[in-house]
Design an enzyme around this catalytic site. Sequence first.
Site, PDB file in Angstrom:
ATOM      1  N   ASP A   1       0.819  -1.220   0.000  1.00  0.00           N
ATOM      2  CA  ASP A   1       0.000   0.000   0.000  1.00  0.00           C
ATOM      3  C   ASP A   1       0.848   1.263   0.000  1.00  0.00           C
ATOM      4  O   ASP A   1       0.448   2.295   0.538  1.00  0.00           O
ATOM      5  CB  ASP A   1      -0.951   0.033   1.205  1.00  0.00           C
ATOM      6  CG  ASP A   1      -1.751  -1.249   1.354  1.00  0.00           C
ATOM      7  OD1 ASP A   1      -2.317  -1.692   0.349  1.00  0.00           O
ATOM      8  OD2 ASP A   1      -1.791  -1.803   2.472  1.00  0.00           O
TER       9      ASP A   1
ATOM     10  N   LYS B   1       2.107   2.175  -5.148  1.00  0.00           N
ATOM     11  CA  LYS B   1       2.770   1.649  -6.341  1.00  0.00           C
ATOM     12  C   LYS B   1       2.025   1.987  -7.620  1.00  0.00           C
ATOM     13  O   LYS B   1       2.618   2.085  -8.684  1.00  0.00           O
ATOM     14  CB  LYS B   1       2.926   0.125  -6.226  1.00  0.00           C
ATOM     15  CG  LYS B   1       3.960  -0.331  -5.214  1.00  0.00           C
ATOM     16  CD  LYS B   1       4.181  -1.830  -5.261  1.00  0.00           C
ATOM     17  CE  LYS B   1       3.020  -2.614  -4.723  1.00  0.00           C
ATOM     18  NZ  LYS B   1       2.794  -2.435  -3.278  1.00  0.00           N
TER      19      LYS B   1
ATOM     20  N   GLY C   1      -3.830  -4.965  -4.973  1.00  0.00           N
ATOM     21  CA  GLY C   1      -4.115  -4.245  -6.211  1.00  0.00           C
ATOM     22  C   GLY C   1      -3.652  -2.813  -6.153  1.00  0.00           C
ATOM     23  O   GLY C   1      -3.135  -2.343  -5.137  1.00  0.00           O
ATOM     24  N   HIS C   2      -3.825  -2.141  -7.265  1.00  0.00           N
ATOM     25  CA  HIS C   2      -3.532  -0.724  -7.295  1.00  0.00           C
ATOM     26  C   HIS C   2      -4.431  -0.047  -8.313  1.00  0.00           C
ATOM     27  O   HIS C   2      -5.045  -0.697  -9.166  1.00  0.00           O
ATOM     28  CB  HIS C   2      -2.052  -0.456  -7.598  1.00  0.00           C
ATOM     29  CG  HIS C   2      -1.530  -1.157  -8.802  1.00  0.00           C
ATOM     30  ND1 HIS C   2      -0.612  -2.181  -8.718  1.00  0.00           N
ATOM     31  CD2 HIS C   2      -1.785  -0.995 -10.123  1.00  0.00           C
ATOM     32  CE1 HIS C   2      -0.320  -2.618  -9.924  1.00  0.00           C
ATOM     33  NE2 HIS C   2      -1.016  -1.916 -10.797  1.00  0.00           N
TER      34      HIS C   2
ATOM     35  N   GLN D   1       1.968  -6.456  -2.974  1.00  0.00           N
ATOM     36  CA  GLN D   1       2.244  -6.403  -1.532  1.00  0.00           C
ATOM     37  C   GLN D   1       3.564  -5.657  -1.255  1.00  0.00           C
ATOM     38  O   GLN D   1       3.938  -4.774  -2.005  1.00  0.00           O
ATOM     39  CB  GLN D   1       2.268  -7.809  -0.922  1.00  0.00           C
ATOM     40  CG  GLN D   1       0.913  -8.475  -0.841  1.00  0.00           C
ATOM     41  CD  GLN D   1       0.682  -9.443  -1.971  1.00  0.00           C
ATOM     42  OE1 GLN D   1       1.586  -9.908  -2.629  1.00  0.00           O
ATOM     43  NE2 GLN D   1      -0.568  -9.779  -2.207  1.00  0.00           N
TER      44      GLN D   1
END
Length: 432
Positions: free
Chosen positions: A13, A16, A40-41, A226
Amino acid sequence: MSNVVVIGSQWGDEGKGKIVDWLSERADVVVRFQGGHNAGHTLVIDGTSYKLSLLPSGVVRPGKLAVIGNGVVVDPHALLAEIDRLGAQGITVTPENLRIAENATLILSLHRELDALREDAASNSGTRIGTTRRGIGPAYEDKVGRRAIRMLDLANLETLGGKIDRLLTHHNALRRGLDQSEISHDAIMQELTGIAERVTPFIEPVWRLLDKHKRAGARILFEGAQGTLLDIDHGTYPFVTSSNTVAGQAAAGSGMGPGSVGYVLGITKSYTTRVGEGPFPTELTDEVGQFLGERGHEFGTVTGRKRRCGWFDAVLVRQSVAVNGISGIALTKLDVLDGLDEIKVCVGYTLDGEEIDYMPASQGKQARVRPVYATIEGWKDSTVGARSWADLPAQAIKYVRLVEELIGAPVALLSTSPERDDTILVQDPFAD
């Protein structure tokens, strides 16, 4: 030409999405090398937000090749749902712009069920890890237990009988122990048959594909999920994910040699957050922690879970620099610290009264470490939207330099807002 590995240097978190977006525009191939759809991003392109959890970021950009490597565990249902979701946003994902390693392990419904059953049982006993309940861990267990169903098996369903029986011998024993009904052979075959036709066109020996692109001089971006502190070996075990998240996994998880990895970019938040259970030496449960969470919009992209917040921990990031061989960091969310009277940075720990300069591997010791802080004066001027050092307050620059000194790595990029252009480029990771 340098290939670039992007990894998180904290508990994930770190922001990225924006950095990967900026780099993927300049890459030819984007490779996901570990994890699953448990992280996720968000990419923001021309004002449109795309939420990715399994697909590499290259799929949202025309002319880029996205690759899911063998180190990833793939939930085919989640994969197809994500492809359909992007399709509704005008992004077409086809076998021409997405390839998936034939030897990648599948996540099946029985993995998701087992993950949830274990978490529920652990909640009652106070030993909960805090998984996303998406079946990641159980799928990796089957991989190393040599009983997994893999992507290539979808193209040969008629040969799957014995593999399914072997898988169910293990899982039905676990289910009986959890007072759950057994799963039938036909149920697994039906599940696989239902998705095989749509998934098999994406399958390829991607190690050959990547070798071809490497020899042709393509720019390759390895995209991790991660963070380092969630690595199965190097993280705060057992409160970790089920895969290796460090930069070295980029080679093993894609089928490329270590020499294919060039620049290692560690994404690093200007403070610290983590989701789920586990140690967090600099965690703040006061109004400052609440301020960081609200200002930083600290909620998970995939789960929506609220993140725990705390001061920057230089001890942990310095450890990440060492185990990843980080070349430089992308320091994100500097603007979240705007307006604070003072800012603290963890420069060391005490453990049972003794000073130490690293996070111990022991779970018991991790729970007992206490932070040693250095305090720096804050700044009142806004850093939002800064695109050069000249736009930053002097105290903000002082903070960035302190971070560099404490972690032993330079700042290559500095992010001052979620907007992709609000970035100060110090060193180009793709430069020769």
